[in-house]
Design an enzyme around this catalytic site. Sequence first.
Site, PDB file in Angstrom:
ATOM      1  N   GLY A  78       0.779  -1.229   0.000  1.00 27.42           N
ATOM      2  CA  GLY A  78       0.000   0.000   0.000  1.00 27.42           C
ATOM      3  C   GLY A  78       0.811   1.280   0.000  1.00 27.42           C
ATOM      4  O   GLY A  78       0.247   2.368   0.195  1.00 27.42           O
ATOM      5  N   TRP A  80       2.347   2.993  -2.461  1.00 31.66           N
ATOM      6  CA  TRP A  80       1.962   3.933  -3.515  1.00 31.66           C
ATOM      7  C   TRP A  80       0.529   4.429  -3.311  1.00 31.66           C
ATOM      8  O   TRP A  80       0.241   5.597  -3.561  1.00 31.66           O
ATOM      9  CB  TRP A  80       2.111   3.273  -4.885  1.00 31.66           C
ATOM     10  CG  TRP A  80       3.515   3.355  -5.404  1.00 31.66           C
ATOM     11  CD1 TRP A  80       4.654   3.495  -4.673  1.00 31.66           C
ATOM     12  CD2 TRP A  80       3.914   3.307  -6.781  1.00 31.66           C
ATOM     13  NE1 TRP A  80       5.748   3.532  -5.512  1.00 31.66           N
ATOM     14  CE2 TRP A  80       5.325   3.415  -6.791  1.00 31.66           C
ATOM     15  CE3 TRP A  80       3.229   3.160  -7.977  1.00 31.66           C
ATOM     16  CZ2 TRP A  80       6.058   3.395  -7.984  1.00 31.66           C
ATOM     17  CZ3 TRP A  80       3.959   3.134  -9.159  1.00 31.66           C
ATOM     18  CH2 TRP A  80       5.354   3.255  -9.165  1.00 31.66           C
ATOM     19  N   ASP A 130      -4.116  -6.024  -6.183  1.00 31.20           N
ATOM     20  CA  ASP A 130      -2.949  -6.879  -5.942  1.00 31.20           C
ATOM     21  C   ASP A 130      -3.395  -8.311  -5.712  1.00 31.20           C
ATOM     22  O   ASP A 130      -4.510  -8.556  -5.246  1.00 31.20           O
ATOM     23  CB  ASP A 130      -2.140  -6.396  -4.734  1.00 31.20           C
ATOM     24  CG  ASP A 130      -0.688  -6.873  -4.786  1.00 31.20           C
ATOM     25  OD1 ASP A 130       0.201  -6.045  -5.061  1.00 31.20           O
ATOM     26  OD2 ASP A 130      -0.444  -8.076  -4.571  1.00 31.20           O
ATOM     27  N   ASP A 146      -5.155 -11.684  -9.427  1.00 33.24           N
ATOM     28  CA  ASP A 146      -4.013 -11.650 -10.341  1.00 33.24           C
ATOM     29  C   ASP A 146      -4.360 -10.744 -11.513  1.00 33.24           C
ATOM     30  O   ASP A 146      -5.229 -11.073 -12.323  1.00 33.24           O
ATOM     31  CB  ASP A 146      -3.707 -13.070 -10.826  1.00 33.24           C
ATOM     32  CG  ASP A 146      -2.480 -13.153 -11.725  1.00 33.24           C
ATOM     33  OD1 ASP A 146      -2.004 -12.088 -12.184  1.00 33.24           O
ATOM     34  OD2 ASP A 146      -1.999 -14.267 -11.968  1.00 33.24           O
ATOM     35  N   ASP A 171       3.414  -0.795 -10.056  1.00 31.93           N
ATOM     36  CA  ASP A 171       4.667  -1.156  -9.382  1.00 31.93           C
ATOM     37  C   ASP A 171       4.774  -2.677  -9.320  1.00 31.93           C
ATOM     38  O   ASP A 171       5.463  -3.225  -8.458  1.00 31.93           O
ATOM     39  CB  ASP A 171       4.697  -0.556  -7.973  1.00 31.93           C
ATOM     40  CG  ASP A 171       6.117  -0.456  -7.416  1.00 31.93           C
ATOM     41  OD1 ASP A 171       7.053  -0.317  -8.215  1.00 31.93           O
ATOM     42  OD2 ASP A 171       6.281  -0.504  -6.181  1.00 31.93           O
ATOM     43  N   LYS A 211       6.948   0.256 -13.423  1.00 35.10           N
ATOM     44  CA  LYS A 211       8.313  -0.147 -13.078  1.00 35.10           C
ATOM     45  C   LYS A 211       8.807  -1.204 -14.061  1.00 35.10           C
ATOM     46  O   LYS A 211       8.053  -2.089 -14.463  1.00 35.10           O
ATOM     47  CB  LYS A 211       8.361  -0.720 -11.657  1.00 35.10           C
ATOM     48  CG  LYS A 211       9.742  -1.260 -11.272  1.00 35.10           C
ATOM     49  CD  LYS A 211       9.872  -1.487  -9.797  1.00 35.10           C
ATOM     50  CE  LYS A 211       9.088  -2.671  -9.294  1.00 35.10           C
ATOM     51  NZ  LYS A 211       9.310  -2.889  -7.848  1.00 35.10           N
TER      52      LYS A 211
END
Length: 263
Positions: A78, A80, A130, A146, A171, A211
Site C-alpha cells: 500500500g 503507492w 494486488d 491476479d 509497481d 516499473k
Amino acid sequence: MTTVAKWCKYFSGKGTKRLLCSASSSRWKIQRRKDIYAQAAHNEGLRSRAAYKLMEIVEQSHFIQQTSVVVDLGASPGGWSMVARQYLELCSKIPWKISLDELADIPAVPVKRSTGRVVRRSRGRLIAVDILDMDPIPGATFIQGDFTERETQQRITKVLYGDEVDVVLSDMCPNTSGVKELDHERIIELAFSASHFAIQHLCNGGTFLCKIFQGAQEKRLISFLEEHFVQVKRWRPKASKSESSECYVLATGFVPVDFQKQQ
C-alpha cells in the site's frame, strides 16, 4: 508485512518474549538500518520505502489531482496507494472491498470517452489491485486478484462503472529468479499488460507509470508507449537501491485512438 518483519517486531516490544532470529534476518535488519529510505518510511508510518519513489515523480510531474481517478496495480502493501491518497479528495464512505456476489450484479459498463472535454468531478477515486491482501486505506477500493487474469481486469472495469481513468500506476514485479535476463523479460510483459489496460481505460491526456528492469526489451516497451502518449521518459528515483536495475517509465499525454483519427 513479511515473516521476517513480523519476527523482528518482537524485539522492540517491552515485556514481549524475545524470539530467535536467523542469521539471514539479522543481516536484513542491519541492511534496513543502513537504508535511510526504509528507516524514514518506518518513522513516518509509510508502508514501504517505495512510497518515496512515487512522491518524487508526482511532485515533479504533478499528474495526480484532487479529483483524479487512479488505479494502482501491484498495490500491496500500500505504499503507492497511501501517497496517491494524499493528493486525492476521496469519499470516506466508499467500501474497501466489494464481494464477488455484489460484483456479479454490477453490469460491465464500457469506458465513456470524453475525447478532450474536461470531466468535472467533485471527488477522486482510488482503486488498488494486488494478488496479495493489504490493510485498508480510507476512501479507496481494493480488488484482490491476479491482474494478468482477464477476470481480475473485468472486476476493475465493473468497479470503475464507466469512469475514465486519469492515472494508471504499476509497481508490479514478478517473483525474481536471480537470472537477470529472465527477470527483465517477465517484468516487461507485466508492463505491457498494464499498458494495454491503461490504453483501454485512460482519459484523453491521462498518465501511465510503470516499473521495469533495465534491459534489451526496454526499447520495445517505450516505442509502443510513444505510439499512444505525447511524452515518454525513463525515471530512476533517488529512493531506488543503487544495486537495483529498476527504473520507471512515465508516459504522459495519452491520446485515445478515436481522438487520433479526428486529427
